[in-house]
Design a protein around this motif. Structure first.
Motif, PDB file in Angstrom:
ATOM      1  N   SER A 155       9.119   3.484  -6.365  1.00 44.18           N
ATOM      2  CA  SER A 155       7.826   3.993  -6.820  1.00 44.18           C
ATOM      3  C   SER A 155       7.869   4.362  -8.294  1.00 44.18           C
ATOM      4  N   THR A 157       2.247   2.039  -0.250  1.00 45.54           N
ATOM      5  CA  THR A 157       2.016   2.927  -1.396  1.00 45.54           C
ATOM      6  C   THR A 157       2.428   2.257  -2.703  1.00 45.54           C
ATOM      7  N   GLU A 158       3.595   1.626  -2.707  1.00 47.26           N
ATOM      8  CA  GLU A 158       4.081   0.982  -3.932  1.00 47.26           C
ATOM      9  C   GLU A 158       3.181  -0.184  -4.335  1.00 47.26           C
ATOM     10  N   HIS A 172       0.000  -0.634  -3.519  1.00 49.58           N
ATOM     11  CA  HIS A 172      -1.313  -0.125  -3.932  1.00 49.58           C
ATOM     12  C   HIS A 172      -1.257   0.451  -5.334  1.00 49.58           C
ATOM     13  N   TYR A 173      -0.164   1.173  -5.638  1.00 46.84           N
ATOM     14  CA  TYR A 173      -0.026   1.726  -6.987  1.00 46.84           C
ATOM     15  C   TYR A 173       0.075   0.598  -8.017  1.00 46.84           C
ATOM     16  N   ALA A 192      -1.114  -2.304  -7.928  1.00 40.86           N
ATOM     17  CA  ALA A 192      -2.408  -2.976  -8.099  1.00 40.86           C
ATOM     18  C   ALA A 192      -3.357  -2.205  -9.017  1.00 40.86           C
ATOM     19  N   THR A 193      -3.087  -0.910  -9.222  1.00 38.60           N
ATOM     20  CA  THR A 193      -3.966  -0.117 -10.091  1.00 38.60           C
ATOM     21  C   THR A 193      -3.673  -0.326 -11.570  1.00 38.60           C
ATOM     22  N   ARG A 194      -2.569  -0.982 -11.872  1.00 33.93           N
ATOM     23  CA  ARG A 194      -2.176  -1.166 -13.264  1.00 33.93           C
ATOM     24  C   ARG A 194      -2.671  -2.523 -13.770  1.00 33.93           C
ATOM     25  N   SER A 195      -2.723  -2.659 -15.083  1.00 31.11           N
ATOM     26  CA  SER A 195      -3.157  -3.930 -15.659  1.00 31.11           C
ATOM     27  C   SER A 195      -2.120  -5.005 -15.374  1.00 31.11           C
ATOM     28  N   GLU A 237       0.929  -4.591 -17.487  1.00 25.99           N
ATOM     29  CA  GLU A 237       1.762  -3.479 -17.049  1.00 25.99           C
ATOM     30  C   GLU A 237       2.506  -3.835 -15.765  1.00 25.99           C
ATOM     31  N   GLN A 238       1.836  -4.539 -14.876  1.00 27.74           N
ATOM     32  CA  GLN A 238       2.502  -4.995 -13.650  1.00 27.74           C
ATOM     33  C   GLN A 238       3.677  -5.904 -13.988  1.00 27.74           C
TER      34      GLN A 238
END
Length: 317
Positions: free
Chosen positions: A44, A65-66, A68-69, A71-74, A77-78
């Motif tokens: 994480s 959780t990992e 989903h987190y 996926a929230t980044r550009s 960034e991913q």
């Protein structure tokens, strides 16, 4: 001789692939990378950019959780986060709940030859079951010379110098109804912080070497009731020459501890000489250890009683 334990991802899949509902998606070329620690990690913080404590010798588990987190980044960034994690050349990565990994993870696994595995189990179930398996498989192991017996239900290791008669005593104990676990070389592993379990190496199992007779198969000679495979170590009995034991220790005994894999095990030294029934003495030492486990110490009770008489003036000593 203590051995470090490890397991390759190939071996892990062969042993637990079906039970943990795992299948390989990518990274076949990295299947011989290994794990050397039973605890797993969830990356994480690594996906947030902190990879300092991410171990390449532990299994990494990616759950909902990992993902989903991530996926929230550009996209940039991913890419940066995933590349930083997979560039560590991890032993293996498992994605739980039968989730389809995003292409960015799949491609990183292929690029770095990192085994990428999917499990149908949720993260909590997968990690609990896998940790139980890895804790057993990766338990620290040490090899000790001696004869390991099941005597009155206790695991007893009989040690002493080469040629002192350990195997002969073991054979007599078997004839008295006790069970052989291992002869000559014993494999001990630590199952938890206070428990040592011993067994025979596969090549020596059920066999004893008796000077003048040769190699004996105890199972064939005495039947299945005369052998057992494993036992928790409860007592070490060391056979020592009579002239190497102080006179007071011959009378009062010499109780101490010995350390195996950082676990303290009760130890007793038995002086040997011609005419002593050593098998009986080992039986008695084992029975005495059983009493001590129940809180009864005959030696301490005697000393306290004697001291009480002395304090009263020495009458009727």
């Amino acid at each position: 001789m203590t051995l470090a334990r490890r397991i390759t991802i190939r071996e892990l899949l062969a042993a637990q692939g079906e039970a943990a509902k795992m299948r390989l998606l990518a990274g076949e070329a990295g299947l011989d990378r290994y794990i050397d620690h039973p605890r797993m990690q969830k990356p994480s913080l690594a996906f947030a950019g902190f990879i300092e404590h991410l171990s390449d010798y532990r299994l990494q588990v990616i759950g909902q959780t990992e993902l989903h987190y991530l996926a929230t980044r550009s996209l940039q960034e991913q890419q940066t986060a995933v590349d930083a994690v997979f560039d560590l050349r991890l032993a293996g990565v498992v994605i739980t709940r039968n989730q389809t990994p995003p292409d960015i993870i799949l491609n990183a696994a292929k690029r770095t030859d990192t085994p990428l595995i999917v499990s149908d189990d949720p993260s909590s179930t997968f990690m609990t079951n896998m940790m139980l398996f890895l804790s057993q498989h990766l338990a620290p192991v040490v090899y000790q010379h001696g004869v390991y017996m099941d005597i009155f239900g206790l695991g007893v290791l009989i040690t002493g110098a080469s040629g002192i008669g350990k195997s002969e005593i073991g054979l007599e104990l078997i004839s008295r109804g006790h069970r052989l676990i291992a002869d000559d070389m014993v494999e001990f592993s630590r199952k938890n912080p206070t428990t040592i379990v011993g067994k025979s190496p596969d090549t020596l199992r059920y066999h004893m070497e008796i000077r003048g007779i040769g190699i004996l198969n105890i199972r064939d000679l005495y039947g299945a009731a005369a052998i057992t495979d494993t036992k928790r170590l409860s007592l070490v009995v060391e056979l020592v020459p009579w002239d190497q034991v102080a006179a007071e220790d011959r009378v009062l005994g010499e109780d101490s501890d010995t350390e195996i894999l950082e676990v303290s095990i009760p130890r007793i030294a038995i002086p040997i000489r011609t005419g002593r029934s050593l098998a009986v003495l080992v039986e008695v030492a084992t029975r005495n250890q059983l009493l001590k486990q129940r809180g009864i110490d005959s030696g301490d009770d005697f000393v306290r009683s004697l001291q009480h008489k002395i304090d009263e003036g020495g009458q009727e000593l």
